[in-house]
Design a protein around this motif. Sequence first.
Motif, PDB file in Angstrom:
ATOM      1  N   UNK A  15      69.204  21.080  37.441  1.00  0.00           N
ATOM      2  CA  UNK A  15      70.153  22.239  36.944  1.00  0.00           C
ATOM      3  C   UNK A  15      69.561  22.987  36.337  1.00  0.00           C
ATOM      4  N   UNK A  16      68.843  22.436  35.143  1.00  0.00           N
ATOM      5  CA  UNK A  16      68.245  23.362  33.983  1.00  0.00           C
ATOM      6  C   UNK A  16      67.239  24.334  34.522  1.00  0.00           C
ATOM      7  N   UNK A  17      66.529  23.623  35.456  1.00  0.00           N
ATOM      8  CA  UNK A  17      65.261  24.092  36.156  1.00  0.00           C
ATOM      9  C   UNK A  17      65.846  25.648  37.057  1.00  0.00           C
ATOM     10  N   UNK A  18      66.779  25.005  37.820  1.00  0.00           N
ATOM     11  CA  UNK A  18      67.552  26.043  38.602  1.00  0.00           C
ATOM     12  C   UNK A  18      67.865  27.297  37.831  1.00  0.00           C
ATOM     13  N   UNK A  19      68.838  26.994  36.454  1.00  0.00           N
ATOM     14  CA  UNK A  19      69.324  27.939  35.737  1.00  0.00           C
ATOM     15  C   UNK A  19      67.967  28.916  34.869  1.00  0.00           C
ATOM     16  N   UNK A  20      67.119  28.224  34.628  1.00  0.00           N
ATOM     17  CA  UNK A  20      65.890  28.918  34.132  1.00  0.00           C
ATOM     18  C   UNK A  20      65.104  29.930  35.015  1.00  0.00           C
ATOM     19  N   UNK A  21      65.088  29.462  36.508  1.00  0.00           N
ATOM     20  CA  UNK A  21      64.395  30.251  37.480  1.00  0.00           C
ATOM     21  C   UNK A  21      65.359  31.410  37.709  1.00  0.00           C
ATOM     22  N   UNK A  22      66.816  31.334  37.763  1.00  0.00           N
ATOM     23  CA  UNK A  22      67.782  32.286  37.741  1.00  0.00           C
ATOM     24  C   UNK A  22      67.539  33.504  36.808  1.00  0.00           C
ATOM     25  N   UNK A  23      67.560  32.847  35.387  1.00  0.00           N
ATOM     26  CA  UNK A  23      67.374  33.911  34.363  1.00  0.00           C
ATOM     27  C   UNK A  23      66.006  34.577  34.327  1.00  0.00           C
ATOM     28  N   UNK A  24      65.051  33.978  34.799  1.00  0.00           N
ATOM     29  CA  UNK A  24      63.820  34.563  34.949  1.00  0.00           C
ATOM     30  C   UNK A  24      63.692  35.620  36.013  1.00  0.00           C
ATOM     31  N   UNK A  25      64.579  35.368  37.207  1.00  0.00           N
ATOM     32  CA  UNK A  25      64.311  36.455  38.068  1.00  0.00           C
ATOM     33  C   UNK A  25      65.520  37.662  37.606  1.00  0.00           C
ATOM     34  N   UNK A  26      66.307  37.426  36.871  1.00  0.00           N
ATOM     35  CA  UNK A  26      67.188  38.532  36.224  1.00  0.00           C
ATOM     36  C   UNK A  26      66.522  39.400  35.438  1.00  0.00           C
TER      37      UNK A  26
END
Length: 68
Positions: A15-26
């Motif tokens: 979940x943390x990796x997914x959140x980091x990937x989402x924030x990076x894409x934003x």
Amino acid sequence: MSLLSWLVPLALGMGLVGLIAFLWSMRSGQLEDLDGAAERVLLHEIDDAPLRDRNDRERTNVAETGSE
């Protein structure tokens, strides 16, 4: 119970990796223009037209120039 001690941290880590990937894409602008890609599919441009075979190109050239 031993299995849960592995699965819970694994799920939290994913979940943390997914959140980091989402924030990076934003931050990198990946989600800025969502409608533009959808509209570009519908636009008709000559440069984007598929290549035709040689016979079609020759017929088009003859029709455009009016000579054979």
